[in-house]
Design a protein around this motif. Structure first.
Motif, PDB file in Angstrom:
ATOM      1  N   ASN A 238      48.532  58.071  18.106  1.00  0.00           N
ATOM      2  CA  ASN A 238      48.464  56.551  17.759  1.00  0.00           C
ATOM      3  C   ASN A 238      47.040  56.215  17.117  1.00  0.00           C
ATOM      4  OD1 ASN A 238      48.556  53.791  17.761  1.00  0.00           O
ATOM      5  ND2 ASN A 238      47.932  53.579  19.844  1.00  0.00           N
ATOM      6  N   SER A 276      44.969  39.931  22.046  1.00  0.00           N
ATOM      7  CA  SER A 276      46.176  40.884  22.119  1.00  0.00           C
ATOM      8  C   SER A 276      45.507  41.975  23.296  1.00  0.00           C
ATOM      9  CB  SER A 276      46.330  41.828  20.837  1.00  0.00           C
ATOM     10  OG  SER A 276      47.215  42.877  21.186  1.00  0.00           O
ATOM     11  N   GLN A 351      52.293  44.256  15.168  1.00  0.00           N
ATOM     12  CA  GLN A 351      51.388  44.803  16.103  1.00  0.00           C
ATOM     13  C   GLN A 351      51.149  44.064  17.302  1.00  0.00           C
ATOM     14  OE1 GLN A 351      47.749  46.794  14.293  1.00  0.00           O
ATOM     15  NE2 GLN A 351      46.888  47.056  16.314  1.00  0.00           N
ATOM     16  N   THR A 354      53.661  43.643  19.900  1.00  0.00           N
ATOM     17  CA  THR A 354      54.243  44.893  20.369  1.00  0.00           C
ATOM     18  C   THR A 354      53.207  45.742  21.212  1.00  0.00           C
ATOM     19  OG1 THR A 354      55.591  45.089  18.323  1.00  0.00           O
ATOM     20  CG2 THR A 354      55.072  47.171  19.797  1.00  0.00           C
ATOM     21  N   SER A 355      52.028  45.768  20.856  1.00  0.00           N
ATOM     22  CA  SER A 355      50.825  46.522  21.375  1.00  0.00           C
ATOM     23  C   SER A 355      50.653  45.994  22.952  1.00  0.00           C
ATOM     24  CB  SER A 355      49.743  46.364  20.855  1.00  0.00           C
ATOM     25  OG  SER A 355      49.553  47.048  19.513  1.00  0.00           O
ATOM     26  N   SER A 358      53.355  47.507  24.889  1.00  0.00           N
ATOM     27  CA  SER A 358      53.932  48.613  24.828  1.00  0.00           C
ATOM     28  C   SER A 358      53.610  49.610  25.976  1.00  0.00           C
ATOM     29  CB  SER A 358      53.149  49.557  23.603  1.00  0.00           C
ATOM     30  OG  SER A 358      51.918  49.313  23.918  1.00  0.00           O
ATOM     31  N   GLN A 374      54.707  57.901  18.229  1.00  0.00           N
ATOM     32  CA  GLN A 374      53.366  57.991  17.852  1.00  0.00           C
ATOM     33  C   GLN A 374      53.431  59.058  16.947  1.00  0.00           C
ATOM     34  OE1 GLN A 374      51.414  55.802  18.099  1.00  0.00           O
ATOM     35  NE2 GLN A 374      52.118  54.651  20.018  1.00  0.00           N
ATOM     36  N   TYR A 408      54.999  49.919  13.516  1.00  0.00           N
ATOM     37  CA  TYR A 408      54.990  48.777  14.594  1.00  0.00           C
ATOM     38  C   TYR A 408      56.237  48.267  14.774  1.00  0.00           C
ATOM     39  CZ  TYR A 408      50.207  49.670  16.314  1.00  0.00           C
ATOM     40  OH  TYR A 408      49.146  50.054  16.777  1.00  0.00           O
ATOM     41  N   TYR A 411      58.245  50.711  16.566  1.00  0.00           N
ATOM     42  CA  TYR A 411      57.748  50.568  17.952  1.00  0.00           C
ATOM     43  C   TYR A 411      58.392  49.498  18.734  1.00  0.00           C
ATOM     44  CZ  TYR A 411      54.721  52.536  21.593  1.00  0.00           C
ATOM     45  OH  TYR A 411      54.055  53.371  22.825  1.00  0.00           O
TER      46      TYR A 411
END
Length: 422
Positions: A238, A276, A351, A354-355, A358, A374, A408, A411
C-alpha cells in the motif's frame, strides 16, 4: 433549535466525540503546516521539495514494516495483557529494524545513496533515526487508541506539526533554504510525541505490562501471526504503491515534478486526511466491539455514507479552484501544483470514503484479500508511472493521479462485498 439538537447529539455520541477530539488536534497541526507553506515555498526551491519527497517516500516505506504490523493488532484483543504483549513486540521489532537499517547505511552508503537520491548523501543518517522515532510513535499511538486516549494523541499531533514547522522555518532562514532543514523538520513532524505517549504508558498502564509473562507473548504472536505474515506485505504494498512511483517520478521526470506532486498531495490531504485519519482510528477502536455484537455491517455503512456527504462538495470546489488559487497562495513557480490537484480530486474522494473503513479486512481476518489488493495497487500505480515515463513524460503526474483513483475504486468495491458476508 436545530443546531442545539445537533450539538446535543454529538455530545452524546462517543464515536463522534472521539472523532472530534482527534480532528481538533490534527486540525490545529495541519493549520500550522498550511499557514507556513506559503513562506516555505518562497524559502525553498521546488527542487528542495523534490528531495524531501524522496526522503518521505523512503521513510514511509521503512516505518510501514518496522513493527511487523503488530501495532495494528493492539486494539483487537479482549485481554489487556495480550494487547500489551503486542505493543512490546512491535516496539522490539522497531528497535531491531532501526539497527539493521543503520548497519546497512554504514556498510553500503554509496549504494543506498544511489538508490534513493544523490542529494541525500550528507544526511542518510536521518533515515534510521526517522525509522526509530516514527516506528515507536506508531506503536504507542495504537496502544493509546486501544485505551481511548484520544485527547493525548491529539496533543502530540499539535506538538509534531508545531515543532516540525519551526525547524523548517528556522533552517530556511538561517541556512538559506538548505534542504537539510526540510528533512529534519519533516522527521520531527512525523516522530515527535513518542516520548509523551511513552511516559503516559509508564505512568498509567505499566501495571499491565509488569504482569506480562512468556505465555502472553506466545499467545499474542501465535494468535495474530497473520499480521506479520500478510499485513506487513499488504501495508508495504500500500505504502509502496504511493511512494515507489514518487521515487520513479523523481528519477524519470525533468525538473521538480515530484516536488509539485508532493505539495499537491499535502494540500489535499491536509483537510481530508485529518478527518479520515481520525475516523479511521476511532472506527478501529469501535469496530472490534461492533463486530463482536454483530453490528459491524450497519456501523460501517453509516460511516461510509457520512464520509461521502462530508467530502463531496469541498473536493469538487478544490478541483475547480486549485489551478487559480495555488499560484496566488504559493507563488507563480507552483502553478503546476494546482493542475495536479484537479487531477487528484477523484482519487482523494474514493480514498477518503474507503481508507477509514478498510480495517474491516483486518477485523474480519481477511488479511489475504487486503494483501492481494495492495499487490494489485502497487502494480497498477508503478505500471502507470513507468508507462507515462516512457511514452508521455509530460503527463507523468496525471497518470499517477489516475492510477490512485483506479486502485481505491477497486478497494471500495471489495470492502462492500466483504460487508455483505459480515
Amino acid at each position: 433549535m436545530l443546531n442545539n439538537l445537533r450539538r446535543e447529539k454529538i455530545l452524546k455520541s462517543p464515536f463522534l466525540r472521539r472523532v472530534s477530539m482527534l480532528v481538533g488536534g490534527t486540525a490545529i497541526g495541519q493549520l500550522i503546516a498550511i499557514m507556513a507553506l506559503p513562506i516555505l515555498t518562497r524559502m525553498y526551491e521546488p527542487e528542495a521539495f523534490s528531495t524531501l519527497a524522496v526522503y518521505v517516500s523512503v521513510l514511509s516505506m521503512l516505518t510501514a514494516i518496522a513493527g511487523l504490523c503488530f501495532e495494528y493488532a493492539i486494539p483487537l484483543p479482549r485481554s489487556d495483557r495480550v494487547a500489551a504483549a503486542l505493543c512490546l513486540v512491535a516496539m522490539g521489532s522497531v528497535l531491531a529494524f532501526t539497527t539493521v537499517t543503520m548497519l546497512v547505511i554504514v556498510a553500503f552508503p554509496y549504494t543506498f545513496k544511489t538508490i534513493i537520491s544523490d542529494k541525500m548523501h550528507s544526511f542518510l543518517w536521518l533515515i534510521p533515526v526517522g525509522v526509530f522515532f516514527v516506528g515507536m510513535y506508531n506503536a504507542l499511538q495504537y496502544w493509546g487508541t486501544r485505551n481511548k486516549k484520544f485527547t493525548l494523541i491529539a496533543k502530540t499531533r499539535v506538538t509534531q506539526s508545531l515543532s516540525g514547522t519551526v525547524v523548517k522555518l528556522g533552517a530556511g532562514h538561517f541556512y538559506s533554504g538548505s534542504v537539510f532543514g526540510l528533512v529534519l523538520g519533516q522527521l520531527i513532524a512525523q516522530g515527535a510525541g513518542f516520548i509523551t505517549l511513552g511516559l503516559s504508558l509508564l505512568r498509567n498502564d505499566w501495571k499491565v505490562f509488569n504482569k506480562l509473562r512468556y505465555k502472553h507473548f506466545l499467545h499474542a504472536v501465535s494468535r495474530y501471526k497473520n499480521f506479520p505474515k500478510f499485513t506487513t506485505l499488504e501495508v508495504f504494498s500500500n505504502i509502496g504503491g504511493m511512494q515507489i512511483p514518487v521515487i520513479l517520478i523523481a528519477y524519470y521526470s525533468v525538473g521538480a515534478e515530484v516536488g509539485y506532486l508532493m505539495i499537491a498531495m499535502q494540500l489535499l490531504s491536509a483537510p481530508m486526511g485529518m478527518l479520515s485519519g481520525a475516523v479511521a482510528q476511532v472506527y478501529l477502536a469501535e469496530a472490534a466491539d461492533k463486530h463482536h455484537r454483530g453490528q459491524l455491517n450497519e456501523f460501517t455503512k453509516k460511516t461510509i455514507t457520512s464520509l461521502a456527504k462530508v467530502s463531496a462538495i469541498p473536493l469538487l470546489l478544490a478541483g475547480v479552484m486549485a489551478p487559480f488559487l495555488v499560484p496566488l497562495l504559493l507563488g507563480d513557480p507552483w502553478q503546476r501544483t494546482g493542475i495536479l490537484i484537479s487531477w487528484m480530486v477523484p482519487w482523494f474522494f474514493v480514498q477518503f470514503i474507503t481508507s477509514p473503513v478498510s480495517t474491516i479486512l483486518y477485523i474480519t481476518e481477511n488479511q489475504r484479500i487486503a494483501f492481494v489488493l495492495q499487490i494489485m495497487g502497487l502494480a497498477i500505480r508503478v505500471g502507470f508511472v513507468v508507462f507515462a515515463a516512457y511514452y508521455t513524460n509530460n503527463l507523468i503526474g496525471e497518470f499517477y493521479a489516475v492510477s490512485g483513483f483506479i486502485f481505491y475504486l477497486l478497494y471500495f468495491v471489495v470492502v462492500l462485498r466483504v460487508l455483505k458476508s459480515v
